[in-house]
Design a protein around this motif. Structure first.
Motif, short mmCIF file in Angstrom:
data_model
loop_
_atom_site.label_atom_id
_atom_site.label_comp_id
_atom_site.label_asym_id
_atom_site.label_seq_id
_atom_site.Cartn_x
_atom_site.Cartn_y
_atom_site.Cartn_z
N HIS A 250 -8.64 21.94 -15.10
CA HIS A 250 -7.74 22.48 -14.63
C HIS A 250 -6.80 21.72 -14.47
CE1 HIS A 250 -5.22 24.97 -12.21
NE2 HIS A 250 -5.33 24.38 -11.00
N TYR A 251 -6.76 19.92 -13.64
CA TYR A 251 -5.97 19.02 -13.32
C TYR A 251 -5.89 18.63 -14.64
CZ TYR A 251 -6.52 20.32 -8.19
OH TYR A 251 -6.77 21.03 -7.09
N GLY A 252 -6.55 18.30 -15.76
CA GLY A 252 -6.10 17.26 -17.04
C GLY A 252 -5.06 17.87 -17.43
N PHE A 253 -5.51 19.38 -17.92
CA PHE A 253 -4.19 20.11 -18.75
C PHE A 253 -2.83 20.73 -17.93
CE2 PHE A 253 -8.55 22.25 -20.78
CZ PHE A 253 -7.92 20.86 -21.92
N SER A 254 -3.14 21.37 -16.74
CA SER A 254 -1.80 21.29 -15.55
C SER A 254 -1.17 20.17 -15.62
CB SER A 254 -2.14 21.59 -14.12
OG SER A 254 -2.74 22.97 -14.47
N GLY A 255 -1.89 18.86 -15.22
CA GLY A 255 -0.93 17.25 -15.27
C GLY A 255 0.19 17.09 -16.31
N PHE A 256 -0.79 17.54 -17.81
CA PHE A 256 -0.03 17.06 -19.02
C PHE A 256 1.01 17.84 -19.11
CE2 PHE A 256 0.60 17.23 -23.33
CZ PHE A 256 0.40 16.24 -24.05
N VAL A 257 0.42 19.26 -18.65
CA VAL A 257 1.96 19.87 -18.89
C VAL A 257 3.53 19.40 -17.77
CG1 VAL A 257 3.01 22.35 -19.50
CG2 VAL A 257 0.70 21.35 -19.88
N HIS A 258 2.80 19.62 -16.63
CA HIS A 258 3.27 19.87 -15.84
C HIS A 258 4.88 17.68 -15.32
CE1 HIS A 258 3.99 23.98 -14.88
NE2 HIS A 258 2.71 23.52 -15.32
N ASN A 264 13.01 16.82 -25.37
CA ASN A 264 13.33 17.89 -25.70
C ASN A 264 12.53 18.54 -27.09
OD1 ASN A 264 16.07 17.45 -24.44
ND2 ASN A 264 16.55 16.29 -26.26
N ASP A 265 11.48 17.89 -27.87
CA ASP A 265 11.39 18.83 -29.21
C ASP A 265 10.07 19.31 -28.24
OD1 ASP A 265 10.54 15.78 -28.66
OD2 ASP A 265 10.35 15.92 -31.23
N SER A 266 9.46 19.00 -26.52
CA SER A 266 7.72 18.93 -26.73
C SER A 266 7.81 20.23 -25.64
CB SER A 266 7.71 17.74 -25.41
OG SER A 266 8.97 18.59 -24.23
N PHE A 267 8.48 21.36 -25.95
CA PHE A 267 7.93 23.12 -25.45
C PHE A 267 7.32 23.48 -26.59
CE2 PHE A 267 12.63 22.56 -24.19
CZ PHE A 267 12.67 22.40 -22.34
N HIS A 268 6.93 23.13 -27.82
CA HIS A 268 5.54 23.71 -28.37
C HIS A 268 4.62 22.86 -27.88
CE1 HIS A 268 8.67 25.04 -31.50
NE2 HIS A 268 8.06 26.30 -30.82
N GLU A 269 4.60 21.92 -27.31
CA GLU A 269 3.18 21.44 -27.57
C GLU A 269 2.94 21.53 -25.93
OE1 GLU A 269 1.55 16.24 -26.76
OE2 GLU A 269 3.36 17.07 -27.62
N ASP A 270 3.70 21.70 -25.32
CA ASP A 270 3.67 22.54 -23.72
C ASP A 270 3.14 23.90 -23.99
OD1 ASP A 270 4.82 20.17 -22.99
OD2 ASP A 270 6.03 20.56 -21.66
N MET A 271 3.99 24.43 -24.72
CA MET A 271 3.15 26.22 -24.54
C MET A 271 2.04 25.86 -24.79
SD MET A 271 4.80 29.04 -26.66
CE MET A 271 4.32 28.19 -28.43
N LEU A 272 1.52 24.95 -26.24
CA LEU A 272 -0.13 24.95 -27.13
C LEU A 272 -0.68 24.95 -25.93
CD1 LEU A 272 0.48 23.74 -30.55
CD2 LEU A 272 -0.11 26.15 -29.04
N MET A 273 -0.25 23.92 -25.22
CA MET A 273 -1.14 23.00 -23.90
C MET A 273 -1.53 24.46 -22.57
SD MET A 273 -2.99 20.48 -24.72
CE MET A 273 -3.21 19.89 -23.59
#
Length: 323
Positions: A250-258, A264-273
């Motif tokens: 839980h914290y691994g994925f949530s921390g990576f995103v938030h 500027n170009d990280s939205f697609h990566e954040d969306m997939l994560m």
């Protein structure tokens, strides 16, 4: 102050529109994952409710976590499934604010319940004789209510900050639901000060609860290593393994995103994560707890056996009535 900007009242959840050829496949995968999440978490809640040997603080908190995660998926996944099949992916500003508020409230609640579960494990291992006094049903209810209230308050603060911004020109959210950064980045008056406040609130939930969990486990390890028997140490660690596995996921994925620096170009990566902690994590949690816990396995077999007998009785009655 906004000059010639056009005020935005509806957003477009662009989401997986960048992958038009995969949308049908994604729908099927996410749909069956959602059904599995609902079935698995409901089975765990029913098994805990019907099994008297599972009426303990640990399983009470686990039942609360399963309920909260089920609600979290209901806030995001049904809308995601509709958008995958629909040409119109618009969402009004009030609907977007409501979705963000509900999701963040429940996600924050999940974090605080995990912290309460780590405190429960610490109390059970460090003070086994006083455990029934320190973790009564009333205290568990208070911990659960405190988790919900704190999650709601933090979520309300974030939503008020984000939706008091001025949205203009662009209305395309590069995400499949109304998350903080994809929405706030569309505002034309999104300042560094507001970014810092939102980061502080997010860190309070993610980093704060993670620190509490790690402190609990430090004391657990210090207690366990002092145990004289290897069997006792193994038994103590085994009671924490499921919870620690879920925490890491839980914290691994949530921390990576938030919490990581945004580009500027990280939205697609954040969306997939984000798919991992909105779909994968609620799917893995009941599997982890059921696979690594013999008491839960026995309770689930009993519940599934009763369900199968119930449907077989209904089927036999229909056959006898038709004949």
């Amino acid at each position: 102050m906004m000059g010639n900007h056009t005020t935005v009242s509806t957003f477009l959840l662009w989401g997986f529109s960048s992958f038009p050829d995969l949308q049908n496949l994604l729908f099927v995968m996410i749909f069956f994952s959602h059904v599995t999440i609902l079935a698995a978490n409901v089975s765990i809640m029913v098994a805990i409710k019907l099994s008297h040997n599972l009426h303990t603080p640990m399983y009470f908190l686990l039942s609360g976590l399963s309920f909260s995660e089920t609600c979290t998926t209901m806030v995001v996944i049904p809308r995601m499934l509709v958008d995958l099949l629909s040409d119109s992916k618009t969402i009004s500003l009030p609907e977007c604010a409501t979705q963000m508020f509900l999701f963040l409230s429940l996600a924050g609640n999940n974090c605080f319940i995990m912290a309460a579960m780590s405190y429960d494990r610490y109390t059970a291992i460090h003070n086994p004789l006083h455990y029934p006094i320190l973790m009564t049903h009333k205290i568990c209810l208070q911990l659960m209510m405190a988790s919900y209230v704190t999650g709601i308050v933090v979520s309300l603060c974030i939503v008020l900050i984000v939706f008091n911004l001025s949205f203009c020109d662009s209305s395309i959210i590069q995400h499949f639901f109304c998350d903080i950064t994809p929405v706030a980045s569309l505002a034309c008056d999104y300042t560094l000060f507001q970014k810092m406040i939102l980061l502080a609130l997010t860190s309070f939930v993610l980093v704060g609860t993670f620190v509490l969990i790690m402190i609990s486990y430090v004391f657990i390890v210090l207690t366990v290593v002092k145990m004289p028997s290897a069997r006792g140490r193994y038994k103590a660690f085994s009671t924490c393994s499921s919870h620690l596995t879920v925490v890491c996921i839980h914290y691994g994925f949530s921390g990576f995103v938030h919490l990581r620096p945004k580009e500027n170009d990280s939205f697609h990566e954040d969306m997939l994560m984000s798919v991992t902690y909105t779909v994968l994590t609620p799917l893995l949690n009941p599997i982890v707890y059921s696979l690594r816990n013999k008491d839960m396995q026995i309770a689930l077999r009993r519940v599934l056996g009763n369900v199968s007998r119930f449907f077989s009785q209904i089927a036999s009655k229909r056959v006898s009535n038709t004949s």
